[in-house]
Write an enzyme that holds these catalytic residues in place. Structure first.
Site, short mmCIF file in Angstrom:
data_model
loop_
_atom_site.label_atom_id
_atom_site.label_comp_id
_atom_site.label_asym_id
_atom_site.label_seq_id
_atom_site.Cartn_x
_atom_site.Cartn_y
_atom_site.Cartn_z
N CYS A 157 0.85 -1.21 0.00
CA CYS A 157 0.00 0.00 0.00
C CYS A 157 0.88 1.26 0.00
O CYS A 157 1.78 1.38 -0.81
CB CYS A 157 -0.97 -0.06 1.19
SG CYS A 157 -2.15 1.29 1.22
N ASP A 313 -9.73 -3.73 -6.09
CA ASP A 313 -9.34 -2.80 -5.02
C ASP A 313 -10.12 -1.49 -5.20
O ASP A 313 -10.07 -0.89 -6.27
CB ASP A 313 -7.83 -2.54 -5.15
CG ASP A 313 -7.25 -1.81 -3.97
OD1 ASP A 313 -8.03 -1.25 -3.19
OD2 ASP A 313 -6.01 -1.80 -3.84
N HIS A 342 -8.20 -4.82 -1.70
CA HIS A 342 -7.01 -4.19 -1.12
C HIS A 342 -6.43 -5.01 0.06
O HIS A 342 -5.21 -5.09 0.21
CB HIS A 342 -7.38 -2.80 -0.62
CG HIS A 342 -6.21 -1.95 -0.28
ND1 HIS A 342 -5.39 -1.39 -1.23
CD2 HIS A 342 -5.70 -1.56 0.92
CE1 HIS A 342 -4.44 -0.70 -0.64
NE2 HIS A 342 -4.61 -0.78 0.67
#
Lengths: 368, 177
Positions: A157, A313, A342
């Site tokens: 991320c 995502d 995600h």
């Protein structure tokens, strides 16, 4: 009803509403009881169980070495970098459901830089500080501790975006063999709903940082949940209710909730920089970003690149991720798309069966 | 009704499945509106104004009752962090010196090995030369007594020095080895 005395019609209505005893099955009552227990009283599962030792600390940060006494068959150590708002255990969630545990068991030498929990005194910390003062030192410690000549940087991320910037600045200074990224945004031109909400005209960025200092996790979490409000609120509990008799499904649900609800505050200046330089001005992909005065050029990245993109995502759009592969100079330049979200990119059944083995094999193939 | 069973979760799930997509689409289109972002900004502004006011009031109250504020405590924490940073810098410098020392020690070790090898070679050369001299001396015919020069009455001081120097030289070579 008159004078507090039930009338005949009201009693009839109550009678009509009553379910016959045989209508409520004991197993349904059990389900309701179990659901209530899970949501209200049951303790959280124990996370981050892979054995580890701390080999270096700086301010709130700690550098962990996982399973230091386990046999390492892959000579290139891996240094994990994750987002500033998460907890370190997200990559080592639960035995059997942990990316770090899988890699350790597969012979990799794994390290992780834990950011800790930023205090009020850390509100002036910028992304620059983390990239220049923390990551390079941690990388040197990893090289020294492992005795290896090269290392792999593995970002998740926002940690992936930070790893990208770090690699572009230090690729010629430190021996970075591989750069592995999972759902890490590079291009912020179209960040979905965030582009609308975080625009310069309406979003009170400066006032927010000046007033609050560090940005509370709840505020960031609120924004994430707002992306899909019904499925992120009601849908979660409907999902739990429909699988309440399955203990494994309940455990997975609880792990997800722990991950999603247990974050840390975002250091104020780092938040200001993250929103302004990335979401509002998209400096990284345009080559306009400077870290402590040093220009960040993505073309400086020569390390082998594995960029994992989750197609479902909704926090980081796939297009935000793919942009990096077009800009780097890496000879090995892999974009790997997976049908996950995600979070489910690094936890859950699909991740365990498909993603962990793929990543491990890729790392072995590119660490010779 | 007596033939029906009541499955609360089943009803809940069914209701959710039937309505979720309709609600999602309608909410999604609302969330995408610029007006929503503006509204969000307004709410944020008001909240921050209120929070700023609370912060200011709290700070002045704490000042009046002589209690350190959050900022003041944080500044002490910053001082500690700065000291820690200096320690880390020192640690890094020590690491660099340790690395340099390690490489120097390595070089010295290599140098020692090379000198030892040279010493051995020199010993061999000396041995060969001695043998050669001895062989030459053996091959040369013994001179007649007339030709032998008269020995001095007192021994030459050099002779003593030579005999004393020989074992010392041997010792040095042994130490080197």
């Amino acid at each position: 009803m008159s004078n507090g005395v039930p009338t005949a019609s009201f009693e009839q209505w109550i009678e009509a509403m009553k379910l016959p005893e045989e209508a409520v099955l004991p197993q349904d009552l059990e389900k309701i009881k179990r659901f209530t227990e899970v949501v209200t009283t049951e303790s959280d599962p124990q996370v981050g169980q892979t054995p580890k030792e701390v080999i270096w600390t700086k301010n709130k940060s700690k550098l962990y070495h996982y399973a230091p006494h386990a046999k390492k068959t892959n000579k290139v150590p891996i240094l994990f970098i994750y987002a500033l708002i998460n907890r370190s255990y997200i990559l080592d969630l639960y035995p059997g459901n942990s990316l770090i545990e899988y890699l350790v068991n597969d012979g990799h030498d794994v390290y992780l830089l834990d950011w800790g929990t930023a205090g009020h005194e850390d509100r002036h910390m910028k992304i620059d500080d983390y990239i220049v003062d923390y990551i390079p030192r941690a990388a040197k410690k990893v090289l020294k501790d492992s005795g290896a000549k090269e290392l792999t940087i593995y970002g998740y991320c926002m940690g992936g975006t930070m790893s990208t910037i770090f690699t572009s600045l230090y690729n010629d200074i430190l021996p970075i063999k591989n750069l592995v990224l999972m759902t890490s945004p590079t291009d912020f031109e179209d960040a979905g709903l965030y582009t609308n909400w975080l625009n310069k005209d309406t979003f009170q960025l400066d006032k927010m940082v000046d007033t609050l200092g560090n940005i509370p996790f709840e505020m960031i979490d609120y924004g994430n949940r707002l992306l899909s409000p019904i499925s992120n609120s009601l849908g979660t509990y409907v999902g739990l209710a429909s699988r309440i008799e399955n203990d494994n499904a309940v455990l997975t649900w609880k792990l997800m909730q722990k991950w999603l609800n247990d974050g840390v505050p975002f250091p104020g200046e780092a938040y200001r920089q993250w929103i302004r330089d990335f979401y509002q001005e998209n400096k990284l992909v345009k080559g306009e970003l400077a870290v402590r005065g040093q220009e960040v050029k993505l073309s400086n990245i020569k390390a082998n690149l594995l960029n994992i993109c989750a197609t479902r995502d909704n926090i980081v759009q796939p297009e935000q991720i793919k942009a990096l592969n077009k800009q780097v100079s890496s000879k090995v330049n892999t974009l790997h798309e997976v049908p996950t979200g995600h979070v489910s990119v690094c936890t859950g059944r699909y991740a365990q069966k498909e993603i962990y083995p793929f990543v491990s094999k890729w790392l072995k193939d590119h660490s010779k | 009704m007596t033939n029906q069973t009541f499955d609360a979760f089943g009803i809940w799930k069914e209701m959710y499945d039937r309505t979720e997509s309709a609600f999602r689409d309608s909410i999604q289109s609302t969330l995408e509106q610029p007006a929503f972002a503006e509204g969000l900004g307004q709410v944020q502004k008001q909240y921050l104004q209120y929070q700023g006011l609370v912060n200011g009031m709290t700070e002045s109250y704490l000042k009046q009752v002589n209690v350190p504020s959050r900022d003041e405590i944080a500044s002490i924490a910053s001082l500690v962090i700065n000291v820690e940073s200096k320690l880390i810098d020192l640690e890094d410098q020590l690491d660099v010196q340790e690395d340099a020392h390690d490489s120097h020690a390595k070089e010295i070790k290599q140098l020692k090995t090379t000198v030892n090898r040279l010493d051995k070679k020199l010993d061999t050369v000396i041995e060969l030369l001695t043998k050669q001299v001895e062989a030459k001396a053996a091959a040369t015919p013994t001179p007649t007594p007339k030709a032998v020069p008269q020995k001095p009455l007192t021994p030459a001081p050099n002779a003593q020095v030579k005999t004393a120097a020989t074992p010392a030289a041997k010792n040095t070579s042994q130490t080197k080895k």
